[in-house]
Design a protein around this motif. Sequence first.
Motif, PDB file in Angstrom:
ATOM      1  N   UNK A  66       1.174  -1.216  -0.187  1.00 17.00           N
ATOM      2  CA  UNK A  66      -0.045  -0.157  -0.335  1.00 17.00           C
ATOM      3  C   UNK A  66       1.002   1.137  -0.130  1.00 17.00           C
ATOM      4  N   UNK A  67       1.736   1.395   1.014  1.00 18.94           N
ATOM      5  CA  UNK A  67       3.238   2.114   0.899  1.00 18.94           C
ATOM      6  C   UNK A  67       3.346   2.592  -0.996  1.00 18.94           C
ATOM      7  N   UNK A  68       4.128   1.139  -1.283  1.00 19.17           N
ATOM      8  CA  UNK A  68       4.776   1.487  -2.467  1.00 19.17           C
ATOM      9  C   UNK A  68       3.210   2.240  -3.174  1.00 19.17           C
ATOM     10  N   UNK A  69       2.534   1.653  -3.551  1.00 15.32           N
ATOM     11  CA  UNK A  69       0.832   1.983  -4.151  1.00 15.32           C
ATOM     12  C   UNK A  69       0.578   3.527  -4.044  1.00 15.32           C
ATOM     13  N   UNK A 104       9.055   6.362 -14.141  1.00 13.08           N
ATOM     14  CA  UNK A 104       9.034   5.394 -13.998  1.00 13.08           C
ATOM     15  C   UNK A 104       9.775   4.912 -12.511  1.00 13.08           C
ATOM     16  N   UNK A 105       8.439   4.966 -11.847  1.00 12.78           N
ATOM     17  CA  UNK A 105       8.550   4.946 -10.412  1.00 12.78           C
ATOM     18  C   UNK A 105       8.517   3.376  -9.706  1.00 12.78           C
ATOM     19  N   UNK A 106       9.265   2.333  -9.087  1.00 14.46           N
ATOM     20  CA  UNK A 106       9.632   0.813  -9.149  1.00 14.46           C
ATOM     21  C   UNK A 106       8.052   0.093  -8.289  1.00 14.46           C
ATOM     22  N   UNK A 107       7.269  -0.585  -9.143  1.00 20.77           N
ATOM     23  CA  UNK A 107       6.527  -1.099  -9.104  1.00 20.77           C
ATOM     24  C   UNK A 107       6.305  -1.936  -7.956  1.00 20.77           C
ATOM     25  N   UNK A 108       7.295  -2.107  -7.415  1.00 20.20           N
ATOM     26  CA  UNK A 108       7.178  -2.906  -5.614  1.00 20.20           C
ATOM     27  C   UNK A 108       8.063  -2.237  -5.028  1.00 20.20           C
ATOM     28  N   UNK A 109       8.395  -2.405  -3.548  1.00 17.29           N
ATOM     29  CA  UNK A 109       9.057  -1.501  -2.196  1.00 17.29           C
ATOM     30  C   UNK A 109      10.288  -2.233  -2.685  1.00 17.29           C
ATOM     31  N   UNK A 127      16.614   0.709  -6.568  1.00 15.96           N
ATOM     32  CA  UNK A 127      17.251   2.314  -6.537  1.00 15.96           C
ATOM     33  C   UNK A 127      17.675   2.793  -5.757  1.00 15.96           C
ATOM     34  N   UNK A 128      16.952   2.665  -4.273  1.00 14.30           N
ATOM     35  CA  UNK A 128      17.677   3.696  -3.417  1.00 14.30           C
ATOM     36  C   UNK A 128      18.710   3.588  -2.955  1.00 14.30           C
ATOM     37  N   UNK A 129      19.565   2.118  -2.301  1.00 13.39           N
ATOM     38  CA  UNK A 129      20.270   1.898  -2.226  1.00 13.39           C
ATOM     39  C   UNK A 129      21.756   2.205  -3.799  1.00 13.39           C
ATOM     40  N   UNK A 130      20.792   2.152  -4.675  1.00 13.04           N
ATOM     41  CA  UNK A 130      22.198   2.119  -5.712  1.00 13.04           C
ATOM     42  C   UNK A 130      22.328   3.692  -5.824  1.00 13.04           C
ATOM     43  N   UNK A 131      21.069   3.940  -6.090  1.00 12.47           N
ATOM     44  CA  UNK A 131      21.498   6.065  -5.525  1.00 12.47           C
ATOM     45  C   UNK A 131      22.126   6.528  -5.073  1.00 12.47           C
TER      46      UNK A 131
END
Length: 297
Positions: A144-147, A160-165, A171-175
């Motif tokens: 729900x939070x991701x949605x 291009x927002x990620x579809x799953x947490x 992406x967050x960790x790579x960035x």
Amino acid sequence: MRTNPSLAASTRSLTNAASDDWEATYRQMVLYDLAADIELGFFLAYYRNFAIPSIAATLQRNGEIIERPMKRSYDTAIVTYELITSGLNSDRGHHMIRLLNHAHRHVPGSHDDFLYVLLTLLVVPIRWARTHAWRAPTPAEETAATRFYRELGTRMSIHSFPTTLQEAEKFFDSYERDNITYSPAGAQLMAGTVQVLKSRLPAPVRPLTKMMLTAIFDDDRLTDALGLPRATRLTKATLGTVLKARNVIHRRRPMRTAPHFVPGQAGSSLYPNGYRLDDIGPENIMKPTTRQPKESS
């Protein structure tokens, strides 16, 4: 066997919620079940932006955080809670989304920078709650939070927002691996904002604010990037003991029945008598013709 009243009530609320009602599920978690930990997670997300030099430089040039750190901090929280409480498609939600789009209209930055800022609001609170809350978020709550943030991103033209947490965390960790580093701008923003946090603490513990914050971060690279002192083992151990004791107490209490946030009401020294929607954000940021949604009573 003794029944855990908080856990039982939380389970019932999730069971009774419609499986596709993602906004209500996320609202229940943020305003009731995990309210204190999600709020702290939002604060940690706010600070994390200062550790990215490109974002910190933009925020420094903007001047809002430097000149009015308390207002910027509280307003950022209010915008987030207004969207969650009222809903993205409500009149108040539409107002807040227009405010965000006006505020970012001429802000320089890459698409990845904007996506990262939005993802801090998703990833950081969830990770904090997983590790430190009285219970971890459920898979339904994480979905729900991701949605919620994917829908918000669409309304802010962040594509291009990620579809799953899991994708969001990747992406967050790579960035962060590629971008977190010390910058004078980031250290200046952090130094000013720490004063806001310090003002909310009891006087006897204010001198320990920075050390407490770094213990909460539990990330030496982030701490160094923000120009803060590294936490000692004793500080980390003390924090862990306090959180465990708090959670034991929380599990024995009934679930809260009053929401953590009520739109328009007082809740800070900045707005002691409550606020109108036009009070939120930099002065004169919205066009005069913008229609004011009806205020909550």
